[in-house]
Design an enzyme around this catalytic site. Structure first.
Site, PDB file in Angstrom:
ATOM      1  N   GLU A  47       0.857  -1.191   0.000  1.00 47.88           N
ATOM      2  CA  GLU A  47       0.000   0.000   0.000  1.00 47.88           C
ATOM      3  C   GLU A  47       0.887   1.232   0.000  1.00 47.88           C
ATOM      4  O   GLU A  47       1.978   1.238   0.591  1.00 47.88           O
ATOM      5  CB  GLU A  47      -0.890   0.016   1.247  1.00 47.88           C
ATOM      6  CG  GLU A  47      -1.737   1.288   1.336  1.00 47.88           C
ATOM      7  CD  GLU A  47      -2.820   1.241   2.404  1.00 47.88           C
ATOM      8  OE1 GLU A  47      -2.660   0.496   3.389  1.00 47.88           O
ATOM      9  OE2 GLU A  47      -3.820   1.955   2.244  1.00 47.88           O
ATOM     10  N   GLU A 370     -11.241  -3.372   4.010  1.00 43.48           N
ATOM     11  CA  GLU A 370     -11.816  -3.932   5.233  1.00 43.48           C
ATOM     12  C   GLU A 370     -13.146  -3.229   5.521  1.00 43.48           C
ATOM     13  O   GLU A 370     -13.251  -2.465   6.466  1.00 43.48           O
ATOM     14  CB  GLU A 370     -10.833  -3.811   6.404  1.00 43.48           C
ATOM     15  CG  GLU A 370     -10.314  -2.418   6.612  1.00 43.48           C
ATOM     16  CD  GLU A 370      -9.332  -2.296   7.770  1.00 43.48           C
ATOM     17  OE1 GLU A 370      -8.650  -3.268   8.102  1.00 43.48           O
ATOM     18  OE2 GLU A 370      -9.262  -1.203   8.332  1.00 43.48           O
TER      19      GLU A 370
HETATM   20  O1  AHR Z   1      -2.127  -1.470   6.867  1.00 42.37           O
HETATM   21  C1  AHR Z   1      -2.579  -0.221   7.259  1.00 42.37           C
HETATM   22  C2  AHR Z   1      -4.087  -0.079   7.188  1.00 42.37           C
HETATM   23  O2  AHR Z   1      -4.682  -0.926   8.111  1.00 42.37           O
HETATM   24  C3  AHR Z   1      -4.729  -0.472   5.888  1.00 42.37           C
HETATM   25  O3  AHR Z   1      -4.717   0.542   4.962  1.00 42.37           O
HETATM   26  C4  AHR Z   1      -6.123  -0.792   6.289  1.00 42.37           C
HETATM   27  O4  AHR Z   1      -6.692  -1.776   5.487  1.00 42.37           O
HETATM   28  C5  AHR Z   1      -6.020  -1.184   7.730  1.00 42.37           C
HETATM   29  O5  AHR Z   1      -6.857  -0.407   8.521  1.00 42.37           O
END
Ligand code: AHR
Length: 652
Positions: A47, A370
């Site tokens: 990410e 999520e």
């Molecule tokens: O990994 C960091 C964050 O944690 C991600 O962007 C999210 O999916 C989760 O809340």
């Protein structure tokens, strides 16, 4: 009689019975593999958080190269007559450019870029500068390009000449003669009475991963490759959702020529509704084509995730009405076509034009990150129906929300079964003790429902400000024995987040930390690597006193067969502060087969709060041979240790 003798010998040696280490007996059933371990089992979740993409893996060194940040000079220091304009732009989706005039009032006119918390420059290395430029002057205009170290002396210099009133790309290579983590790039007009328009001002190291021009930072890409990941999930995380629907990740904006990929706000520009990183945007230079390519390079199955029509439920929580969801669903279908369609399809053709006529062989897609509540399930159902209709072979990954248990989780799992997704993405960021207590989490999971993708997890040691310490990594190693033992249910697992810039992070702990010059692998990185490099192909039942080893006597263990090499692989964690003696018997080996040799790769530290640091990684894998004897081995496990044992077995 024998027993008495050994007691008196111990007493004579001054060793009290209470202090004598008990030997633990384990058995491995070699003849009855319990489950197949999927090649996707240990993977990577990527990410753009913590400057993970722009400023990190994406090797571009110039921040705000297209002047599209809401304040167009963020990252830049103009001097002299410099104006931001958008008339007759070079790129319609990134229309801003700078008009620079050296009117003679100052010695020079131009602008400096300070990169992502500085520009990392290494002595002897080459850097590719490029700019789109035009001039309405009747004669050619000189542009001087300089790399300047933080002391401001001895710049590395180059020069370009711009001719004509049409946008053209100009490139030059600069060879560095110094090393500095916080350099600046300067672009200026040295001659009085000259003017020029400039856009997409870019600087890349020539040495990128696989030497690609729009490439990745080589050391970070290599470190990810070295994990031997089986799956690569991208592009997030919460950035898929965006702070608002308008700033969700839209993959179509991330393909085609990089110069014309529109800038997007990064969701991590905000933290809990507070704009903590106002200079954090996504150039999308590392876009979906590059993500697919990188998946291919590292030998991992790509797992793209798309917005399901909900913006971050922690932030603006915007919802696309069901009767307006169609374009979102179409984006998912088009993405599959982009990855797999032949070159006569609309999106397959785009992929081919970008240099990859062969399909990327996409097998799965995530719908939503999520997400939670009914708003998610309703939208997921619509996506699932449409994807199944058009692409019945594509596996769909749904979500069980942001927690490992609780109301949202308990609502979502039955709903995931009802909707019939193939995998459920579970997320858990928990204390080390939770990881230890949950090594048996999947032992009782439903074997008939959707499979599990442990898509985001990391041990958060709050007692140590969530540092990447050995306690956290050791607890992850212990927990992961339970993932592997349940490989019939858990098909994929990815630690999160992957990357963090030391000078610009929003979340910790993270697997790999870096600055502008180098990187640091955490103990958690090495745990992931040891699993990734030693996944095996089949789970072998391993028991202690007739039970899986999930923390009894501080021990955690799992066994696998590598059917490619014929080796048996054990992974054993001792979370206790004392050595532990373990005898392991291998049942079911053919009569004349035996263990002929073996070696152990291990991580160990006497201090649970020990950490690695930049330039000094002390918690790293080491290897040692082990003693084997016929159909059993005896191990002396060090305190606070994680070992992977690879055992070679003779055929007869
Ligand atoms: O990994 C960091 C964050 O944690 C991600 O962007 C999210 O999916 C989760 O809340």
């Amino acid at each position: 009689m024998k027993y008495r003798t050994s007691i008196s010998m111990l007493l004579a040696a001054g060793i009290s019975l209470a202090a004598t280490a008990q030997t633990h007996n384990m058995t491995v059933d070699v003849a009855n593999p319990a489950a197949t371990i999927q090649p996707t089992m240990y993977g990577v979740f990527f990410e753009d958080i913590n400057f993970g993409a722009d400023g990190g893996l994406y090797a571009e060194l110039v921040k705000n190269r297209s002047f599209e940040f809401p304040q167009p000079f963020v990252g830049w220091t103009p001097f002299g007559d410099v104006t931001v304009m958008d008339e007759n732009p070079a790129f319609d989706r990134n229309p801003h450019y700078v008009h620079v005039v050296n009117d003679g009032r100052l010695l020079r006119a131009g602008l400096d870029n300070d990169g992502y918390r500085g520009i990392g420059i290494k002595n002897g290395k080459e850097y590719r500068f490029s700019v789109y430029a035009r001039t309405s002057d009747s004669r050619p205009v000189k542009i001087a390009v300089e790399l300047i170290n933080s002391a401001g002396d001895n710049p590395v210099k180059g020069e370009l000449t711009v001719t004509g009133n049409k946008w053209e790309k100009y490139t030059l290579i600069l060879k560095a003669n110094y090393t500095d983590a916080h350099s600046r790039l300067r672009v200026l007009l040295p001659d009085k009475g000259t003017s020029v328009d400039m856009d997409h001002i870019s600087l890349f190291p020539v040495d990128t991963w696989k030497n690609r021009e729009n490439g990745l930072r080589a050391d970070l890409a290599q470190a990810i490759y070295d994990l031997n990941p089986g799956v690569f999930r991208f592009p997030g995380g919460c950035i898929i959702e965006g702070n608002s629907l308008a700033t969700r990740y839209q993959w179509k904006n991330s393909v085609g020529p990089v110069e014309n990929r529109p800038l997007n706000e990064n969701r991590w520009n905000y933290t809990f509704k507070h704009r903590a990183f106002p200079d954090y945007f996504q150039s999308l230079g590392l876009g979906f084509f590059e993500y697919f390519l990188f998946s291919e390079d590292i030998g991992a199955e790509p797992l793209p995730v798309v917005s399901c029509g909900l913006s971050c439920q922690y932030e603006s929580n915007e919802v696309v009405p069901l009767d307006e969801l169609e374009p979102y669903i179409q984006d998912a279908l088009d993405l599959i076509e982009f990855a797999n369609g032949d070159t006569t399809t609309v999106w397959g053709k785009v992929r081919a034009q970008m240099g990859h006529p062969e399909p990327f062989n996409l097998k799965m897609i995530g719908v939503g990150n999520e997400q939670w509540n009914k708003v998610y399930v309703e939208r997921l159902e619509m996506f699932t129906k449409a994807i199944r209709e058009k692409y019945p072979d594509i596996k769909i990954v749904g979500s069980s929300g942001p927690e490992a248990d609780g109301e949202k989780f308990d609502y979502l799992w039955p709903e995931m079964k009802r909707v019939g997704v193939d995998l459920v993405d579970e997320h858990y960021y928990k204390e080390p003790n939770w990881f230890l207590a949950n090594a048996g989490r999947y032992d009782s999971y439903d074997r008939k429902g959707p499979k599990v993708f442990a898509g985001e997890y990391a041990s958060h040691d709050h007692s140590a400000n969530k540092h990447n310490n050995w306690r956290a990594a050791l607890s992850e190693a212990a927990f992961m024995t339970g993932l592997e033992r349940n490989a019939d249910v858990v098909l994929m697992a990815t630690y999160a987040p992957l990357l963090a810039h030391f000078d610009a992070w929003q979340w910790n702990p993270d697997m790999i930390w870096f600055d502008n010059m180098q990187l640091m692998r955490t103990p958690s990185y090495y745990v992931q690597q040891m699993y990734g490099m030693n996944a095996g192909t089949d789970v072998l039942p391993l028991l202690m006193d007739g039970k899986p080893v999930t923390g009894q006597e501080n021990l955690y263990a799992t066994a696998a067969l590598d059917s490619n090499t014929g080796e048996i692989i054990l992974k054993i964690v001792n979370t206790g502060d004392k050595n532990a003696e373990v005898n392991i018997n291998f049942n079911g080996l053919a009569k004349k087969s035996k263990i002929v040799s073996g070696y152990c790769t291990y991580l160990q530290n006497d201090s649970l709060i020990a950490e690695n640091s930049l330039g000094n990684e002390t918690i790293i894998p080491r290897t040692r041979p082990i003693k084997v004897s016929d159909k059993e081995i005896a191990l002396d496990l060090q305190p606070y240790s994680f070992g992977v044992y690879r055992l070679q077995v003779s055929k007869k």
